[in-house]
Design a protein around this motif. Sequence first.
Motif, PDB file in Angstrom:
ATOM      1  N   SER A  78      49.186   9.258 -22.220  1.00  7.61           N
ATOM      2  CA  SER A  78      49.881  10.541 -22.027  1.00  7.61           C
ATOM      3  C   SER A  78      51.383  10.360 -21.881  1.00  7.61           C
ATOM      4  O   SER A  78      52.157  11.180 -22.375  1.00  7.61           O
ATOM      5  CB  SER A  78      49.345  11.251 -20.789  1.00  7.61           C
ATOM      6  N   THR A  79      51.784   9.297 -21.216  1.00  4.23           N
ATOM      7  CA  THR A  79      53.215   9.039 -21.053  1.00  4.23           C
ATOM      8  C   THR A  79      53.872   8.819 -22.400  1.00  4.23           C
ATOM      9  O   THR A  79      54.939   9.374 -22.686  1.00  4.23           O
ATOM     10  CB  THR A  79      53.435   7.811 -20.140  1.00  4.23           C
ATOM     11  N   GLY A  80      53.239   8.027 -23.256  1.00  2.00           N
ATOM     12  CA  GLY A  80      53.790   7.800 -24.589  1.00  2.00           C
ATOM     13  C   GLY A  80      53.782   9.049 -25.447  1.00  2.00           C
ATOM     14  O   GLY A  80      54.736   9.322 -26.191  1.00  2.00           O
ATOM     15  N   THR A  81      52.720   9.828 -25.342  1.00  5.34           N
ATOM     16  CA  THR A  81      52.602  11.040 -26.145  1.00  5.34           C
ATOM     17  C   THR A  81      53.637  12.088 -25.733  1.00  5.34           C
ATOM     18  O   THR A  81      54.091  12.874 -26.557  1.00  5.34           O
ATOM     19  CB  THR A  81      51.185  11.616 -26.007  1.00  5.34           C
ATOM     20  N   THR A  82      54.024  12.073 -24.474  1.00  5.74           N
ATOM     21  CA  THR A  82      55.007  13.031 -23.976  1.00  5.74           C
ATOM     22  C   THR A  82      56.316  12.940 -24.754  1.00  5.74           C
ATOM     23  O   THR A  82      56.938  13.957 -25.049  1.00  5.74           O
ATOM     24  CB  THR A  82      55.262  12.794 -22.475  1.00  5.74           C
ATOM     25  N   PHE A  83      56.730  11.723 -25.106  1.00  8.25           N
ATOM     26  CA  PHE A  83      57.977  11.556 -25.848  1.00  8.25           C
ATOM     27  C   PHE A  83      57.911  12.257 -27.205  1.00  8.25           C
ATOM     28  O   PHE A  83      58.882  12.863 -27.647  1.00  8.25           O
ATOM     29  CB  PHE A  83      58.309  10.069 -26.029  1.00  8.25           C
ATOM     30  N   GLY A  84      56.766  12.169 -27.874  1.00  7.93           N
ATOM     31  CA  GLY A  84      56.614  12.860 -29.150  1.00  7.93           C
ATOM     32  C   GLY A  84      56.656  14.364 -28.995  1.00  7.93           C
ATOM     33  O   GLY A  84      57.298  15.072 -29.778  1.00  7.93           O
ATOM     34  N   VAL A  85      55.977  14.878 -27.984  1.00  7.01           N
ATOM     35  CA  VAL A  85      55.937  16.320 -27.763  1.00  7.01           C
ATOM     36  C   VAL A  85      57.329  16.841 -27.406  1.00  7.01           C
ATOM     37  O   VAL A  85      57.752  17.890 -27.905  1.00  7.01           O
ATOM     38  CB  VAL A  85      54.906  16.672 -26.665  1.00  7.01           C
ATOM     39  N   VAL A  86      58.055  16.108 -26.577  1.00  6.81           N
ATOM     40  CA  VAL A  86      59.399  16.519 -26.188  1.00  6.81           C
ATOM     41  C   VAL A  86      60.325  16.557 -27.397  1.00  6.81           C
ATOM     42  O   VAL A  86      61.186  17.420 -27.513  1.00  6.81           O
ATOM     43  CB  VAL A  86      59.959  15.587 -25.082  1.00  6.81           C
ATOM     44  N   SER A  87      60.126  15.645 -28.336  1.00  4.00           N
ATOM     45  CA  SER A  87      60.985  15.604 -29.520  1.00  4.00           C
ATOM     46  C   SER A  87      60.583  16.637 -30.568  1.00  4.00           C
ATOM     47  O   SER A  87      61.227  16.753 -31.596  1.00  4.00           O
ATOM     48  CB  SER A  87      60.966  14.207 -30.138  1.00  4.00           C
ATOM     49  N   GLY A  88      59.513  17.377 -30.318  1.00  2.00           N
ATOM     50  CA  GLY A  88      59.110  18.434 -31.235  1.00  2.00           C
ATOM     51  C   GLY A  88      58.019  18.029 -32.204  1.00  2.00           C
ATOM     52  O   GLY A  88      57.671  18.776 -33.100  1.00  2.00           O
ATOM     53  N   ALA A  89      57.472  16.839 -32.045  1.00  2.60           N
ATOM     54  CA  ALA A  89      56.389  16.374 -32.916  1.00  2.60           C
ATOM     55  C   ALA A  89      55.107  16.291 -32.096  1.00  2.60           C
ATOM     56  O   ALA A  89      55.136  16.166 -30.883  1.00  2.60           O
ATOM     57  CB  ALA A  89      56.726  15.008 -33.491  1.00  2.60           C
ATOM     58  N   LEU A  90      53.990  16.357 -32.774  1.00  5.18           N
ATOM     59  CA  LEU A  90      52.709  16.278 -32.093  1.00  5.18           C
ATOM     60  C   LEU A  90      51.857  15.251 -32.813  1.00  5.18           C
ATOM     61  O   LEU A  90      51.577  15.396 -34.007  1.00  5.18           O
ATOM     62  CB  LEU A  90      52.028  17.642 -32.088  1.00  5.18           C
ATOM     63  N   ASP A  91      51.462  14.192 -32.114  1.00  6.26           N
ATOM     64  CA  ASP A  91      50.638  13.139 -32.703  1.00  6.26           C
ATOM     65  C   ASP A  91      49.210  13.331 -32.233  1.00  6.26           C
ATOM     66  O   ASP A  91      48.891  13.104 -31.071  1.00  6.26           O
ATOM     67  CB  ASP A  91      51.169  11.774 -32.284  1.00  6.26           C
ATOM     68  N   ILE A  92      48.340  13.738 -33.148  1.00  7.10           N
ATOM     69  CA  ILE A  92      46.943  13.951 -32.776  1.00  7.10           C
ATOM     70  C   ILE A  92      46.052  12.773 -33.150  1.00  7.10           C
ATOM     71  O   ILE A  92      44.849  12.845 -33.001  1.00  7.10           O
ATOM     72  CB  ILE A  92      46.398  15.259 -33.394  1.00  7.10           C
ATOM     73  N   SER A  93      46.660  11.662 -33.602  1.00  9.11           N
ATOM     74  CA  SER A  93      45.874  10.480 -33.944  1.00  9.11           C
ATOM     75  C   SER A  93      45.818   9.476 -32.805  1.00  9.11           C
ATOM     76  O   SER A  93      45.304   8.379 -32.971  1.00  9.11           O
ATOM     77  CB  SER A  93      46.461   9.807 -35.191  1.00  9.11           C
ATOM     78  N   VAL A  94      46.314   9.841 -31.635  1.00  4.36           N
ATOM     79  CA  VAL A  94      46.405   8.906 -30.518  1.00  4.36           C
ATOM     80  C   VAL A  94      45.025   8.421 -30.077  1.00  4.36           C
ATOM     81  O   VAL A  94      44.819   7.225 -29.859  1.00  4.36           O
ATOM     82  CB  VAL A  94      47.160   9.560 -29.339  1.00  4.36           C
ATOM     83  N   GLY A  95      44.074   9.323 -29.936  1.00  3.92           N
ATOM     84  CA  GLY A  95      42.737   8.939 -29.487  1.00  3.92           C
ATOM     85  C   GLY A  95      42.048   7.994 -30.454  1.00  3.92           C
ATOM     86  O   GLY A  95      41.413   7.008 -30.042  1.00  3.92           O
ATOM     87  N   ILE A 145      51.797  17.313 -37.662  1.00  7.73           N
ATOM     88  CA  ILE A 145      50.373  17.592 -37.436  1.00  7.73           C
ATOM     89  C   ILE A 145      49.551  17.175 -38.645  1.00  7.73           C
ATOM     90  O   ILE A 145      48.490  16.560 -38.511  1.00  7.73           O
ATOM     91  CB  ILE A 145      50.163  19.081 -37.088  1.00  7.73           C
ATOM     92  N   ILE A 146      50.024  17.459 -39.838  1.00  6.40           N
ATOM     93  CA  ILE A 146      49.302  17.094 -41.061  1.00  6.40           C
ATOM     94  C   ILE A 146      49.253  15.571 -41.217  1.00  6.40           C
ATOM     95  O   ILE A 146      48.205  14.990 -41.521  1.00  6.40           O
ATOM     96  CB  ILE A 146      49.966  17.742 -42.299  1.00  6.40           C
TER      97      ILE A 146
END
Length: 176
Positions: A78-95, A145-146
């Motif tokens: 979650s900590t790593g994913t937060t950086f992507g979300v804050v920058s305006g990107a969403l990485d849904i391949s993390v899991g 997202i794509i």
Amino acid sequence: RRRLRPVHTWGIPVSAVTSQRHQNGVVRAIVGTRSPVAALAVLLLGLVLLFSLTTSEFLTVQNFLGIGSYVAILAIISTGTTFGVVSGALDISVGSTLALAGVSATLLVSNGMSVWMSIAAAMGIGLAVGAANALTVVKLRVNPIIATLGMLSIVRGIAYWIAGGSGGAMSPVIPE
């Protein structure tokens, strides 16, 4: 006084999302306060009470150690994913990336590689998948997202293939 227009987030207009006033009304109805933190605290206490009354194994040290180990993994991700979300990107391949790294590390340890080298390999796999996602989004200008949805499918398929087609949990094989 100027009226502000709704801001769009990932293509979804703010007006399509539940309004803050409605959320506060629901929270207030549940806990008698407008604070979402208080609502979560009441919900957590209610769940702890429910689970401790329905099973004798819930309030044990072993259970809390298990919960702690899972929460630690989620907190790191979650900590790593937060950086992507804050920058305006969403990485849904993390899991799926986590699954591939875990399956690969387990396979390497079970075939005699040291635990530390397996951890390094798992981190390298995560780094490679993240770099591929970043390249696809930044250089090829594909919607995050794509791009990460495609990577999710690829990485999940590879993890499934490495695990031998079993979708369940692999047994731990850490040598003594």
